[in-house]
Design a protein around this motif. Sequence first.
Motif: not given
Length: 94
Positions: A1-3, A7-9, A84-86
Amino acid sequence: MPRSLTYLFKRSFEFVPIDEIGSIPGLVRGIYVLYKAGKGRTKDVVYVGMARGERSGVKGRLKNHSKTKGTLWTHCSVYEVWDNISPEQVRELE
């Protein structure tokens, strides 16, 4: 997965005119901002909402807003969260 640089978007669609919301991909999870165009290049925030992906994505929410609040906003921005954000974290962002 690209960095991600954030962090969130994962990605964003900023200042999309109301008549172009069809260009936003379906089933996007994240938060969105509705704006009303002001004088010059300014835009006033009218509403901030979320789509956790449980029933529909941001695009569906925007289509509903365009039917009921079409006169209140002219543009929107969408901020898609990583997979992966809930749903709880999306709610916190709003």
